[in-house]
Design an enzyme around this catalytic site. Structure first.
Site, short mmCIF file in Angstrom:
data_model
loop_
_atom_site.label_atom_id
_atom_site.label_comp_id
_atom_site.label_asym_id
_atom_site.label_seq_id
_atom_site.Cartn_x
_atom_site.Cartn_y
_atom_site.Cartn_z
CD GLU A 30 4.37 -16.08 -15.56
OE1 GLU A 30 5.12 -17.06 -15.53
OE2 GLU A 30 3.15 -16.15 -15.30
CE LYS B 159 6.74 -19.93 -13.22
NZ LYS B 159 5.61 -19.63 -14.14
CB CYS C 21 3.30 -17.18 -12.08
SG CYS C 21 1.55 -17.56 -12.37
#
Length: 624
Positions: A64, A134, A167
């Site tokens: 990330e 995300k 994540c």
């Protein structure tokens, strides 16, 4: 010519109209970026990716924010990148040369709106393939980035169908189920998992994605390549030094750990490394096949409901739970003998308890039911077995969960009954997801109830191998179950495996048990109590156990019964501590309900088929 043809047939597999290499070498490339130094980071990334390409990697995944770093509030557009942009242009030169793919994370500035997203780009032999933004943001991301607006794309490539998550996306199970349902063979996960010391206020926000995904690959049926930052990293803008855990790992779609990097600690910080493994994107996942065959999306409509900020179903009452998980060797088919043994095991306990959970088909044992013998073993409600269980609950003044094959109006069911401390029926659940053998004789139930009790809180039931249907876990979370009770007859062979988190990422006491039961507690944020028959195995993952809500923190690891006949006692308090990185309220309120609809579509319907076929498109289907 014949030799060449034979070689090509051996090397290539045709799947879903796409030709995939039978086996491919993949790499998780650890990398620690310098915040706000895009050009410097890109130069180092190109070097790392080139090295991995020389070593034969066909897919490389970086962590990330590899391009931009993070832990700052951008004020200069040059501190960010775009997609396409500087990083993708540089990486494209590598992927064209080596005919491979790279996934890399960054702060992305939308060139039209100027909005910032936490994004990852997929670059391939022909240039930019696509990007992902995300969707599930932790609190810290909201200072800079907006939630994703591209859904969960799955990109068709010549090495397989590739999905991307970043994540904290893993904090909601739906984020993994949707790409898998859409046909993803490979999940690329850029990760930034850190671990703050317990004396730091931010330690309550610790969430180890890299350890979490270790128990998810097999349940969701995808090959996973997860890459993390590692070592001690300074964030001057935040006034702290943070420790990233490394532990980058590659898993196959049956949950087997193929490769793992070293785990970094405060006292022994380690430099980044690149790990490799060979995966087969065309290899079948037995768990995924079972899930797709037996799932019932018509029962999951709660996924589409907005449950925030106030959910009337939520229960915040603290209940003291002292439960007995009855684990015994049955005399198969002998109801009276088995009931007597269960009673004797409970009677031996001299401590206070308010719940007893019995194994699957509690007084019947490991009888393989079929359409020939079901008449012999099925009983009506209020029949002999029902009465024995009711009397037991009344005798010990406890709630008791019992299950049996039921006959009603000429139909047969697998049924669980919850009795209260007076022996009165407090709830009935008929198994909704029947396996192939059960479908030959049983009728499926059509309700997923959660039973409200004053003494225990809200109670849900999952019967035996229904744990293989991951949506049940989230449905019960959304319906605010405090406890999930799992009567089972699990031998450890057909599904599931031991929890196998890379050593050092979580306390050893938490690195135990069966991966699916472990996941159920985490993703429902409901204590999950499993009662199993004693198995002829010394492997502890087949035993009765209770699984807690945040086991990776180490405060309440799995409590697993010994390998013997016992009424194993477990004690805990519901809603006792809401200061960890997640709780049921946060799980429900922060969920992207607006993206969950694919999980509720009829898989034979046109809308689902269109959504699955157009796997990188944001919308569902025509008119949506």
């Amino acid at each position: 010519m014949k030799k060449t043809t034979a070689f090509l047939i051996a090397f290539l597999v045709v799947s879903s109209s796409v030709i995939y290499a039978a086996e491919i070498k993949v790499a998780a490339v650890e990398f620690n970026p310098t915040p706000k130094d895009v050009d410097g980071n890109v130069q180092k990334i190109v070097k790392a990716v080139t090295d991995a390409s020389v070593n034969g990697a066909k897919l490389m995944v970086l962590p990330e924010f590899s391009v931009t770093g993070f832990g700052f509030s951008p004020t200069n557009p040059n501190d960010l990148d775009t997609i396409p942009g500087r990083a993708t242009a540089a990486l494209e030169r590598v992927t064209r040369k080596y005919n491979n793919y790279v996934v890399v994370g960054m702060y992305e500035r939308d060139t039209i709106t100027g909005v910032i997203h936490n994004s990852a780009a997929l670059v391939g032999p022909k240039g930019l393939v696509g990007k992902y933004r995300k969707n599930q943001l932790p609190e810290g991301d909201y200072d800079t980035a907006a939630p994703g607006n591209l859904g969960f794309p799955v990109f068709n490539t010549d090495i397989g169908k590739i999905a991307i998550l970043i994540c904290f996306d893993d904090s909601r199970l739906q984020s993994l189920l949707i790409p898998s349902l859409r046909g993803a063979d490979i999940l690329a996960m850029p990760i930034g998992s850190d671990m703050m010391p317990k004396f730091e206020k931010m330690s309550n926000g610790n969430h180890s994605t890299i350890s979490n995904i270790a128990v998810l690959a097999g349940w969701t049926g995808m090959n996973v390549v997860a890459s993390n930052q590692t070592g001690l990293i300074s964030f001057p803008a935040m006034g702290l030094v943070d420790q990233f855990t490394g532990g980058s790992t590659i898993w196959d779609n049956n949950g087997k750990q193929l490769s793992q990097s070293k785990v970094s600690t405060w006292t022994k910080p380690l430099p980044p490394e690149t790990i490799y493994a060979t995966i087969d994107a065309d290899k079948k996942s037995e768990q995924k096949a079972f899930w797709l065959k037996h799932r019932r999306p018509e029962l999951y409509q709660v996924y589409n409901l907005y449950k925030a900020p106030v959910d009337p179903a939520a229960n915040n009452t603290q209940n003291q739970i002292s439960a007995l998980l009855v684990q015994y060797d049955p005399s198969n088919g002998n109801v009276e003998a088995n009931a007597k043994k269960v009673d004797s095991l409970i009677e031996k306990n001299q401590n206070v308890f308010n719940l007893a959970v019995l194994p699957f088909n509690s007084f019947l044992g490991n009888v393989k039911l079929n359409k020939t013998n079901i008449q012999q073993y099925a009983e009506p409600l209020n029949g002999k077995s029902y009465a024995l269980a009711s009397d037991m609950a009344k005798k010990y003044k406890t709630y008791l969960l019992f299950s049996m094959p039921e006959v009603s109006d000429g139909k047969y069911y697998e049924t669980a009954i919850l009795f209260d401390f007076n022996g009165k029926q407090a709830g009935v659940y008929r198994k909704t997801h029947l396996n192939d053998a059960e479908q030959s004789w049983a009728t499926a139930g059509n309700n997923l109830p959660v039973f409200a009790t004053n003494e225990l809180g809200r109670v849900a039931v999952v019967l035996d191998d229904e744990v293989r249907i991951p949506e049940l876990t989230e449905v019960y979370a959304l319906n605010r179950a405090d406890l999930i009770l799992v009567p089972t007859a699990y031998d450890g062979k057909q599904y599931g495996s031991p929890v196998n988190i890379p050593k050092g990422l979580v306390p050893d006491a938490s690195n135990r048990g069966m991966n699916i039961w472990f996941d159920m507690a985490k993703y429902s944020q409901a204590y999950t109590l499993v009662a199993n028959y004693r198995q002829d195995s010394d492997k502890e993952f087949v035993r009765s156990a209770v699984y807690s809500l945040v086991p990776e923190e180490g405060y309440y690891p799995p409590n697993i019964a010994p390998n013997k006949e016992t009424a194993h006692q477990v004690m805990f308090t519901t809603h006792a501590n809401n200061t960890f990185w997640i709780n049921q309220q946060s799980l429900v309120v922060g969920r992207r309900y607006d993206l969950a609809t694919p999980l509720t579509l009829d898989m034979q319907g046109d809308c689902f088929k269109e959504w699955q076929a157009n796997s990188a498109r944001v919308g569902l289907c025509k008119g949506n």
